[in-house]
Scaffold this active site. Structure first.
Site, PDB file in Angstrom:
ATOM      1  N   TRP A  31       0.778  -1.116  -0.137  1.00  0.00           N
ATOM      2  CA  TRP A  31      -0.091   0.102  -0.036  1.00  0.00           C
ATOM      3  C   TRP A  31       0.922   1.450   0.068  1.00  0.00           C
ATOM      4  CZ3 TRP A  31      -5.006   2.298   0.871  1.00  0.00           C
ATOM      5  CH2 TRP A  31      -6.205   1.170   0.914  1.00  0.00           C
ATOM      6  N   PHE A  66      -1.285  -3.589   7.875  1.00  0.00           N
ATOM      7  CA  PHE A  66      -1.743  -4.526   8.569  1.00  0.00           C
ATOM      8  C   PHE A  66      -1.165  -5.979   8.616  1.00  0.00           C
ATOM      9  CE2 PHE A  66      -5.161  -7.211  10.308  1.00  0.00           C
ATOM     10  CZ  PHE A  66      -5.495  -6.711  11.521  1.00  0.00           C
ATOM     11  N   GLU A  67      -0.497  -6.284   7.677  1.00  0.00           N
ATOM     12  CA  GLU A  67      -0.110  -7.686   7.566  1.00  0.00           C
ATOM     13  C   GLU A  67       1.420  -7.659   8.107  1.00  0.00           C
ATOM     14  OE1 GLU A  67      -2.186  -6.465   4.865  1.00  0.00           O
ATOM     15  OE2 GLU A  67      -3.551  -7.822   5.714  1.00  0.00           O
ATOM     16  N   ILE A  92      -1.967   6.385   5.724  1.00  0.00           N
ATOM     17  CA  ILE A  92      -2.176   7.883   5.660  1.00  0.00           C
ATOM     18  C   ILE A  92      -3.525   7.986   5.963  1.00  0.00           C
ATOM     19  CG2 ILE A  92      -2.468   9.665   3.988  1.00  0.00           C
ATOM     20  CD1 ILE A  92      -0.336   8.444   2.173  1.00  0.00           C
ATOM     21  N   HIS A  98     -10.168   3.705   9.523  1.00  0.00           N
ATOM     22  CA  HIS A  98      -9.335   2.541   9.463  1.00  0.00           C
ATOM     23  C   HIS A  98      -7.840   2.989   9.934  1.00  0.00           C
ATOM     24  CE1 HIS A  98     -11.907   0.023   6.828  1.00  0.00           C
ATOM     25  NE2 HIS A  98     -11.113  -0.594   7.080  1.00  0.00           N
ATOM     26  N   PHE A 123       9.958  -0.659  13.982  1.00  0.00           N
ATOM     27  CA  PHE A 123       8.699  -0.056  13.568  1.00  0.00           C
ATOM     28  C   PHE A 123       9.168   1.082  12.337  1.00  0.00           C
ATOM     29  CE2 PHE A 123       5.296   3.255  13.883  1.00  0.00           C
ATOM     30  CZ  PHE A 123       3.924   2.463  13.923  1.00  0.00           C
ATOM     31  N   ARG A 137       9.127  12.470   4.458  1.00  0.00           N
ATOM     32  CA  ARG A 137       9.783  11.513   5.445  1.00  0.00           C
ATOM     33  C   ARG A 137      10.457  10.204   4.699  1.00  0.00           C
ATOM     34  NH1 ARG A 137       6.548  14.716   7.709  1.00  0.00           N
ATOM     35  NH2 ARG A 137       6.730  15.328   9.908  1.00  0.00           N
TER      36      ARG A 137
HETATM   37  N1  RBF Z   1      -2.736  -0.355   4.314  1.00  0.00           N
HETATM   38  C1  RBF Z   1      -1.573   0.636   4.383  1.00  0.00           C
HETATM   39  O1  RBF Z   1      -0.258   0.177   4.583  1.00  0.00           O
HETATM   40  N2  RBF Z   1      -1.811   2.191   4.328  1.00  0.00           N
HETATM   41  C2  RBF Z   1      -2.874   2.511   4.401  1.00  0.00           C
HETATM   42  O2  RBF Z   1      -3.208   3.769   4.378  1.00  0.00           O
HETATM   43  C3  RBF Z   1      -4.069   1.647   4.331  1.00  0.00           C
HETATM   44  N3  RBF Z   1      -5.491   2.153   4.277  1.00  0.00           N
HETATM   45  C4  RBF Z   1      -6.374   1.376   4.027  1.00  0.00           C
HETATM   46  C5  RBF Z   1      -7.820   1.797   4.082  1.00  0.00           C
HETATM   47  C6  RBF Z   1      -8.826   0.955   4.217  1.00  0.00           C
HETATM   48  C7  RBF Z   1      -9.884   1.416   4.175  1.00  0.00           C
HETATM   49  C8  RBF Z   1      -8.841  -0.368   3.949  1.00  0.00           C
HETATM   50  C9  RBF Z   1      -9.829  -1.301   4.095  1.00  0.00           C
HETATM   51  C10 RBF Z   1      -7.557  -0.924   4.034  1.00  0.00           C
HETATM   52  C11 RBF Z   1      -6.157  -0.055   3.988  1.00  0.00           C
HETATM   53  N4  RBF Z   1      -4.806  -0.820   4.087  1.00  0.00           N
HETATM   54  C12 RBF Z   1      -3.961   0.305   4.246  1.00  0.00           C
HETATM   55  C13 RBF Z   1      -4.573  -2.029   3.863  1.00  0.00           C
HETATM   56  C14 RBF Z   1      -4.717  -2.916   5.115  1.00  0.00           C
HETATM   57  O3  RBF Z   1      -3.155  -2.624   5.708  1.00  0.00           O
HETATM   58  C15 RBF Z   1      -4.666  -4.392   4.945  1.00  0.00           C
HETATM   59  O4  RBF Z   1      -3.680  -4.694   3.920  1.00  0.00           O
HETATM   60  C16 RBF Z   1      -5.995  -4.788   4.524  1.00  0.00           C
HETATM   61  O5  RBF Z   1      -7.123  -4.351   5.240  1.00  0.00           O
HETATM   62  C17 RBF Z   1      -6.276  -6.301   4.525  1.00  0.00           C
HETATM   63  O6  RBF Z   1      -5.719  -7.067   5.609  1.00  0.00           O
END
Ligand code: RBF
Length: 163
Positions: A31, A66-67, A92, A98, A123, A137
């Protein structure tokens, strides 16, 4: 927290351990890939600059921030001999909650994995209000937090090796 007060990527005032003995994983969230790619490059280049052998750096992508905790957990469970795991992501702020859920889960998750395995889990996750703050950054006017994550990994791997 006030990054305008100093250049956080200036390490001229600290001693940085030689990375030659260490094996280090870098996990990178896909992401916001432009930003996490720049953070990754900073971390990778910094490890190399401080002596880590290229074949001792394990680079792994994951879908999102999240992973990162589960990836760190899997790596430290299955990959014997890792001295540190650097986790890179960029979350962001958006219009929904979220941001809060992801940031808290990642911060707590990485802490728990580190303590469980007695290994440094770094981290390297930007948590910003907007994309510009993240760019600043990730090689911009506030340095590169990927460089800083790599230095922290070296310092903590050295700490663990010498204790
Ligand atoms: N992952 C990121 O690394 N950065 C983000 O800004 C981010 N924003 C998200 C916003 C939404 C609404 C969702 C559903 C997921 C986002 N994710 C983001 C992905 C998250 O880290 C993860 O990969 C997914 O939720 C699947 O577990």
């Amino acid at each position: 927290m006030a990054s305008h007060l100093k250049n956080l990527s200036d390490f001229s005032h600290t001693t940085i351990p030689n990375g030659e003995p260490f094996k280090i994983a870098i996990v990178v969230a896909e992401w916001n890939a432009t930003i996490t790619g720049a953070l990754y490059q900073g971390a990778f280049d910094t490890l190399i600059k401080h002596g880590v052998k290229e074949d001792q750096i394990l680079s792994m992508p994951v879908p999102g921030s999240f992973e990162l905790p589960s990836a760190a957990e899997i790596l430290l469970t299955k990959h014997v001999g890792l001295d540190a795991v650097i986790c890179i992501g960029c979350v962001i702020q958006g219009d929904t909650k979220h941001f809060d859920f992801i940031c808290e889960a990642v911060a707590n998750g990485l802490t728990n994995v580190s303590i469980k395995h007695s290994k440094p889990v770094i981290f390297g996750v930007l948590t910003t209000n907007d994309e510009q703050q993240a760019l600043d950054r990730a090689g911009g006017k506030h340095g590169n937090k990927g460089d800083e994550a790599a230095i922290t990994a070296l310092k903590m791997a050295h700490f663990a090796a010498t204790i």
